[in-house]
Motif scaffolding. Structure first.
Motif, PDB file in Angstrom:
ATOM      1  N   THR A   1       3.964  10.361  -9.561  1.00  0.00           N
ATOM      2  CA  THR A   1       2.846  11.288  -9.503  1.00  0.00           C
ATOM      3  C   THR A   1       1.981  11.215 -10.753  1.00  0.00           C
ATOM      4  O   THR A   1       2.439  10.796 -11.824  1.00  0.00           O
ATOM      5  CB  THR A   1       3.358  12.729  -9.336  1.00  0.00           C
ATOM      6  OG1 THR A   1       2.253  13.637  -9.310  1.00  0.00           O
ATOM      7  CG2 THR A   1       4.297  13.117 -10.465  1.00  0.00           C
TER       8      THR A   1
ATOM      9  N   TRP B   1      -6.297   6.942  -0.464  1.00  0.00           N
ATOM     10  CA  TRP B   1      -7.027   8.049  -1.089  1.00  0.00           C
ATOM     11  C   TRP B   1      -7.164   9.253  -0.160  1.00  0.00           C
ATOM     12  O   TRP B   1      -7.080  10.392  -0.597  1.00  0.00           O
ATOM     13  CB  TRP B   1      -8.421   7.592  -1.513  1.00  0.00           C
ATOM     14  CG  TRP B   1      -8.426   6.689  -2.707  1.00  0.00           C
ATOM     15  CD1 TRP B   1      -7.360   6.348  -3.498  1.00  0.00           C
ATOM     16  CD2 TRP B   1      -9.554   5.985  -3.236  1.00  0.00           C
ATOM     17  NE1 TRP B   1      -7.762   5.477  -4.487  1.00  0.00           N
ATOM     18  CE2 TRP B   1      -9.096   5.235  -4.354  1.00  0.00           C
ATOM     19  CE3 TRP B   1     -10.901   5.900  -2.884  1.00  0.00           C
ATOM     20  CZ2 TRP B   1      -9.955   4.435  -5.109  1.00  0.00           C
ATOM     21  CZ3 TRP B   1     -11.749   5.105  -3.629  1.00  0.00           C
ATOM     22  CH2 TRP B   1     -11.272   4.384  -4.729  1.00  0.00           C
TER      23      TRP B   1
ATOM     24  N   GLY C   1      -1.041   6.580  -3.094  1.00  0.00           N
ATOM     25  CA  GLY C   1      -1.451   7.973  -3.003  1.00  0.00           C
ATOM     26  C   GLY C   1      -0.824   8.884  -4.045  1.00  0.00           C
ATOM     27  O   GLY C   1      -0.348   8.474  -5.068  1.00  0.00           O
ATOM     28  N   GLU C   2      -0.863  10.153  -3.706  1.00  0.00           N
ATOM     29  CA  GLU C   2      -0.328  11.193  -4.565  1.00  0.00           C
ATOM     30  C   GLU C   2       0.507  12.155  -3.726  1.00  0.00           C
ATOM     31  O   GLU C   2      -0.034  12.933  -2.943  1.00  0.00           O
ATOM     32  CB  GLU C   2      -1.480  11.941  -5.240  1.00  0.00           C
ATOM     33  CG  GLU C   2      -1.067  13.191  -5.983  1.00  0.00           C
ATOM     34  CD  GLU C   2       0.035  12.938  -6.993  1.00  0.00           C
ATOM     35  OE1 GLU C   2       1.170  13.405  -6.746  1.00  0.00           O
ATOM     36  OE2 GLU C   2      -0.232  12.276  -8.023  1.00  0.00           O
TER      37      GLU C   2
ATOM     38  N   CYS D   1      -6.940   1.058  -8.990  1.00  0.00           N
ATOM     39  CA  CYS D   1      -6.035   1.451  -7.905  1.00  0.00           C
ATOM     40  C   CYS D   1      -5.754   0.283  -6.961  1.00  0.00           C
ATOM     41  O   CYS D   1      -6.677  -0.379  -6.486  1.00  0.00           O
ATOM     42  CB  CYS D   1      -6.655   2.608  -7.113  1.00  0.00           C
ATOM     43  SG  CYS D   1      -5.628   3.170  -5.732  1.00  0.00           S
TER      44      CYS D   1
ATOM     45  N   CYS E   1      -4.995  11.447  -2.192  1.00  0.00           N
ATOM     46  CA  CYS E   1      -5.003  11.431  -3.649  1.00  0.00           C
ATOM     47  C   CYS E   1      -6.368  11.912  -4.132  1.00  0.00           C
ATOM     48  O   CYS E   1      -7.389  11.584  -3.533  1.00  0.00           O
ATOM     49  CB  CYS E   1      -4.745  10.019  -4.180  1.00  0.00           C
ATOM     50  SG  CYS E   1      -4.569   9.936  -5.989  1.00  0.00           S
TER      51      CYS E   1
END
Length: 285
Positions: free
Chosen positions: A148, A85, A121-122, A79, A72
């Motif tokens: 997202t 990350w 995360g992303e 977070c 991410c």
């Protein structure tokens, strides 16, 4: 290959490779080269997965299989998954291995009008892995959803978006300065992605995390509500109340958690914020 791990998103999980990369880089808040590298879309694609949960009812419609991918660019102050990350903090999993796990639950997910959600995360960090996984899930007749921030939305083509049935789009702030303070990233890419989804008619739910003293100002919420009012494919807004469930991870990772003394928003504040969204005729949860 390490087995993917079923369990809670609130458990600290860092693969040895990711721990080593983070230690070498020294600055855990930095974006490491491995976090943003593009992977060729060939062979049995390898992705990095933090964990997965089966039976979630808060990550899209119905009963869902939720996979939390690692990697991410955002560094959100609140977070609850800072161990996601860096991409290589996750455990390596091939598409075939992931589908072997997902397919076990395909029948019950369809029966319960659910599907699969990729979160993090992303997920956008791992575009080829995500798209291959979604394509395979669509072949099983599963509803697909991606949680997202839209930060890397320009990596996805319009055709890519056709295999994503629903976006859970996190808009952290409507004010660029507050967004930068919260995430260490710019707001504009998220807005560009939101308007693009709307123009394409792709269904989305907007998620807004309400943090007292950080994102709760009346003007900031008004700006987010104004943005949402322009999204013609928006189905609902979810106001998510800040909580401390991820704070222990920050401590275990040796990170300074600036919100450690922040309380959850009370009922009056939560209702005020929901009311601001409702005033635009939006469906709010």
């Amino acid at each position: 290959m390490t087995e993917p791990r079923v369990g809670s998103r609130y458990e600290l999980k860092v693969d040895e490779e990711g721990a080593h990369e983070s230690a070498v880089a020294h600055d855990y808040f930095a974006v490491h080269p491995g976090d943003v590298e593009e992977v060729a879309d060939e062979g049995d694609l390898l992705g990095y997965v933090h964990s997965y949960e089966v039976g979630s009812t808060v990550d899209g419609p119905g009963i869902r299989f939720v996979a939390f991918l690692s990697g991410c660019l955002l560094r959100c102050q609140y977070c609850h998954n800072p161990d996601t990350w860096h991409k290589r903090n996750g455990y390596p999993v091939t598409v075939s291995r992931a589908m072997g796990e997902i397919s076990k639950y395909a029948h019950v997910l369809k029966t319960c009008r659910g599907g699969i959600t990729l979160s993090g995360g992303e997920p956008m960090v791992q575009r080829p892995f995500v798209l291959r996984l979604f394509r395979r899930c669509k072949e099983l007749g599963l509803h697909t959803c991606m949680d997202t921030s839209g930060r890397l939305g320009d990596r996805f083509t319009d055709q890519d978006l056709m295999d994503i049935d629903l976006h859970l789009l996190d808009i952290k702030s409507g004010d660029p300065e507050i967004y930068q303070k919260v995430t260490r990233q710019p707001l504009q890419p998220t807005l560009d992605y939101a308007y693009r989804l709307s123009a394409l008619g792709r269904p989305l739910w907007v998620r807004y995390v309400l943090v007292p003293g950080l994102t709760d100002s009346y003007d900031n919420v008004e700006k987010v509500a104004d943005i949402c009012a322009q999204l013609t494919s928006l189905e609902r807004v979810e106001v998510l109340r800040f909580h401390q469930m991820g704070s222990d991870k920050w401590k275990e990772l040796g990170l300074d958690y600036t919100l450690k003394d922040c309380e959850a928003p009370d009922a009056a504040l939560t209702e005020r914020v929901r009311g601001q969204f409702r005033s635009r005729g939006l469906t709010v949860y």
